[in-house]
Design a protein around this motif. Structure first.
Motif, PDB file in Angstrom:
ATOM      1  N   ASP A  79     117.291 116.955  76.797  1.00 26.71           N
ATOM      2  CA  ASP A  79     116.144 117.706  77.307  1.00 26.71           C
ATOM      3  C   ASP A  79     115.546 118.625  76.248  1.00 26.71           C
ATOM      4  N   ILE A  80     116.402 119.142  75.356  1.00 24.66           N
ATOM      5  CA  ILE A  80     115.936 119.997  74.260  1.00 24.66           C
ATOM      6  C   ILE A  80     115.419 119.167  73.099  1.00 24.66           C
ATOM      7  N   LEU A  81     116.160 118.122  72.750  1.00 24.38           N
ATOM      8  CA  LEU A  81     115.796 117.310  71.581  1.00 24.38           C
ATOM      9  C   LEU A  81     114.450 116.614  71.744  1.00 24.38           C
ATOM     10  N   GLN A  82     114.118 116.191  72.954  1.00 25.14           N
ATOM     11  CA  GLN A  82     112.848 115.478  73.132  1.00 25.14           C
ATOM     12  C   GLN A  82     111.648 116.385  72.871  1.00 25.14           C
ATOM     13  N   ILE A  83     111.824 117.699  73.060  1.00 25.85           N
ATOM     14  CA  ILE A  83     110.767 118.655  72.715  1.00 25.85           C
ATOM     15  C   ILE A  83     110.811 118.949  71.223  1.00 25.85           C
ATOM     16  N   TYR A 104     121.112 127.181  72.599  1.00 24.30           N
ATOM     17  CA  TYR A 104     121.000 126.552  71.284  1.00 24.30           C
ATOM     18  C   TYR A 104     120.011 127.331  70.425  1.00 24.30           C
ATOM     19  N   LEU A 105     120.318 127.412  69.125  1.00 26.18           N
ATOM     20  CA  LEU A 105     119.404 127.982  68.143  1.00 26.18           C
ATOM     21  C   LEU A 105     118.432 126.913  67.686  1.00 26.18           C
ATOM     22  N   CYS A 106     117.136 127.239  67.701  1.00 27.62           N
ATOM     23  CA  CYS A 106     116.091 126.327  67.247  1.00 27.62           C
ATOM     24  C   CYS A 106     115.285 127.041  66.163  1.00 27.62           C
ATOM     25  N   ASP A 107     115.385 126.567  64.932  1.00 33.81           N
ATOM     26  CA  ASP A 107     114.747 127.278  63.823  1.00 33.81           C
ATOM     27  C   ASP A 107     113.828 126.339  63.047  1.00 33.81           C
ATOM     28  N   LEU A 108     112.605 126.201  63.519  1.00 32.77           N
ATOM     29  CA  LEU A 108     111.602 125.405  62.804  1.00 32.77           C
ATOM     30  C   LEU A 108     111.130 126.114  61.550  1.00 32.77           C
ATOM     31  N   GLY A 109     111.144 127.435  61.564  1.00 34.65           N
ATOM     32  CA  GLY A 109     110.663 128.194  60.413  1.00 34.65           C
ATOM     33  C   GLY A 109     111.450 127.938  59.156  1.00 34.65           C
ATOM     34  N   ASP A 110     112.757 127.727  59.298  1.00 30.81           N
ATOM     35  CA  ASP A 110     113.593 127.379  58.150  1.00 30.81           C
ATOM     36  C   ASP A 110     113.819 125.874  58.046  1.00 30.81           C
ATOM     37  N   GLN A 111     113.110 125.110  58.881  1.00 32.75           N
ATOM     38  CA  GLN A 111     113.108 123.645  58.794  1.00 32.75           C
ATOM     39  C   GLN A 111     114.496 123.028  59.030  1.00 32.75           C
ATOM     40  N   TRP A 112     115.212 123.552  60.030  1.00 31.25           N
ATOM     41  CA  TRP A 112     116.463 122.915  60.430  1.00 31.25           C
ATOM     42  C   TRP A 112     116.186 121.484  60.876  1.00 31.25           C
ATOM     43  N   ILE A 113     117.173 120.616  60.725  1.00 23.66           N
ATOM     44  CA  ILE A 113     117.016 119.224  61.138  1.00 23.66           C
ATOM     45  C   ILE A 113     116.991 119.123  62.653  1.00 23.66           C
ATOM     46  N   GLU A 114     117.855 119.882  63.311  1.00 25.68           N
ATOM     47  CA  GLU A 114     117.892 119.877  64.767  1.00 25.68           C
ATOM     48  C   GLU A 114     118.537 121.162  65.268  1.00 25.68           C
ATOM     49  N   PHE A 134     121.189 121.112  58.739  1.00 25.41           N
ATOM     50  CA  PHE A 134     120.283 121.770  57.797  1.00 25.41           C
ATOM     51  C   PHE A 134     120.171 120.917  56.544  1.00 25.41           C
ATOM     52  N   PRO A 135     118.948 120.666  56.037  1.00 26.05           N
ATOM     53  CA  PRO A 135     118.777 119.780  54.881  1.00 26.05           C
ATOM     54  C   PRO A 135     119.481 120.307  53.627  1.00 26.05           C
ATOM     55  N   GLY A 136     120.266 119.469  53.002  1.00 32.72           N
ATOM     56  CA  GLY A 136     120.861 119.809  51.721  1.00 32.72           C
ATOM     57  C   GLY A 136     121.978 120.832  51.778  1.00 32.72           C
ATOM     58  N   SER A 137     122.474 121.166  52.961  1.00 27.81           N
ATOM     59  CA  SER A 137     123.534 122.168  53.084  1.00 27.81           C
ATOM     60  C   SER A 137     124.421 121.877  54.281  1.00 27.81           C
ATOM     61  N   LYS A 138     125.669 122.304  54.178  1.00 25.58           N
ATOM     62  CA  LYS A 138     126.524 122.403  55.355  1.00 25.58           C
ATOM     63  C   LYS A 138     126.312 123.797  55.947  1.00 25.58           C
ATOM     64  N   ILE A 139     126.518 123.918  57.247  1.00 26.36           N
ATOM     65  CA  ILE A 139     126.335 125.235  57.873  1.00 26.36           C
ATOM     66  C   ILE A 139     127.545 125.562  58.742  1.00 26.36           C
ATOM     67  N   ARG A 140     127.783 126.857  58.892  1.00 20.90           N
ATOM     68  CA  ARG A 140     128.847 127.346  59.781  1.00 20.90           C
ATOM     69  C   ARG A 140     128.272 128.455  60.658  1.00 20.90           C
ATOM     70  N   MET A 141     128.520 128.371  61.942  1.00 18.26           N
ATOM     71  CA  MET A 141     128.030 129.359  62.886  1.00 18.26           C
ATOM     72  C   MET A 141     129.131 130.361  63.213  1.00 18.26           C
TER      73      MET A 141
END
Length: 245
Positions: free
Chosen positions: A6-10, A95-105, A125-132
């Motif tokens: 439901d989130i991904l389709q948006i 869920y965190l949604c960060d278009l400003g930093d161009q997250w993949i999803e 995240f493009p070109g990086s691993k991430i940890r929350m």
């Protein structure tokens, strides 16, 4: 940690949207009143010129799309005037949604969820691993680059009201510092990240960063930015001239 359908389709409606400060420089010469555009105006500009906007534009637009699909969401800030969106799915997981930093999803930030982890993850995240690391009132994201270098970003998880969001957006739209464009590149084997930052450009891959040849004129830069981002070349050139002043 991946978002539900439901989130991904948006979210995926924005896959081809760059994050850019080109539009606000161009629009600053057009509007004498409000600088923060409405969603309707952002849609019109994207259709005509291929523009999208900065992190405030993208957050405001994404919130509008989520709410049209009956998903609860709100904006959150970092201490350095960056904005992202928190959305809850139909089950109430956030869920965190960060278009400003161009997250993949988007990524899960619900500590109570059985899938939540604080291990380093790929594919978000493009070109990086991430940890929350989610605490009661804040979130710390750690980015690990291919060279092993880490950087951190902190979000205050306090919901921002719509009025606060628009006011902060208006303030940010009036600040013209340097031109910036970021764009996700959906390749066969990965999602890379192209960036133009004050007359330097490069692409970040899983294997590291590749710099591009620097160009000699504003017109050449406008052409490259237009080709990479999809923004109308004339609009880009006008914006670069505004920044040059």
């Amino acid at each position: 940690m991946k978002a539900t359908k439901d989130i991904l389709q948006i979210w995926r409606k924005f896959n081809d949207f760059p994050m850019e400060t080109i539009t606000k420089a161009w629009y600053s010469q057009i509007s004498l009143d409000n600088k923060q555009r409405t969603v309707e105006l952002m849609k019109l500009h994207r259709e005509k010129y291929g523009t999208s906007g900065n992190c405030f534009d993208l957050a405001i637009w994404l919130i509008d799309e989520f709410r049209k699909n009956d998903l609860n969401c709100y904006a959150i800030f970092t201490p350095h005037s960056h904005v992202a969106v928190v959305v809850a799915n139909e089950e109430g997981s956030t869920y965190l949604c960060d278009l400003g930093d161009q997250w993949i999803e988007p990524i899960l930030i619900d500590r109570q969820h059985e899938e939540y982890t604080e291990e380093f993850l790929e594919g978000f995240f493009p070109g990086s691993k991430i940890r929350m690391n989610v605490q009661s009132n804040h979130l710390v994201v750690t980015y690990r680059r291919p060279n092993g270098k880490d950087s951190k970003q902190r979000f205050d998880l306090t919901p921002i009201s719509d009025d606060e969001l628009l006011a902060a957006g208006e303030k940010t739209q009036r600040k013209l510092i340097t031109p910036l464009v970021e764009k996700r590149l959906f390749l066969v084997d990965q999602v890379a990240h192209w960036e133009f930052d004050n007359y330097k450009s490069f692409t970040s891959y899983k294997t590291g960063r590749e710099k591009e040849i620097e160009l000699g004129s504003m017109e050449e830069w406008a052409n490259r930015i237009s080709r990479k981002s999809g923004i109308n070349e004339e609009i880009v050139l006008k914006a670069l001239k505004v920044y040059s002043k």
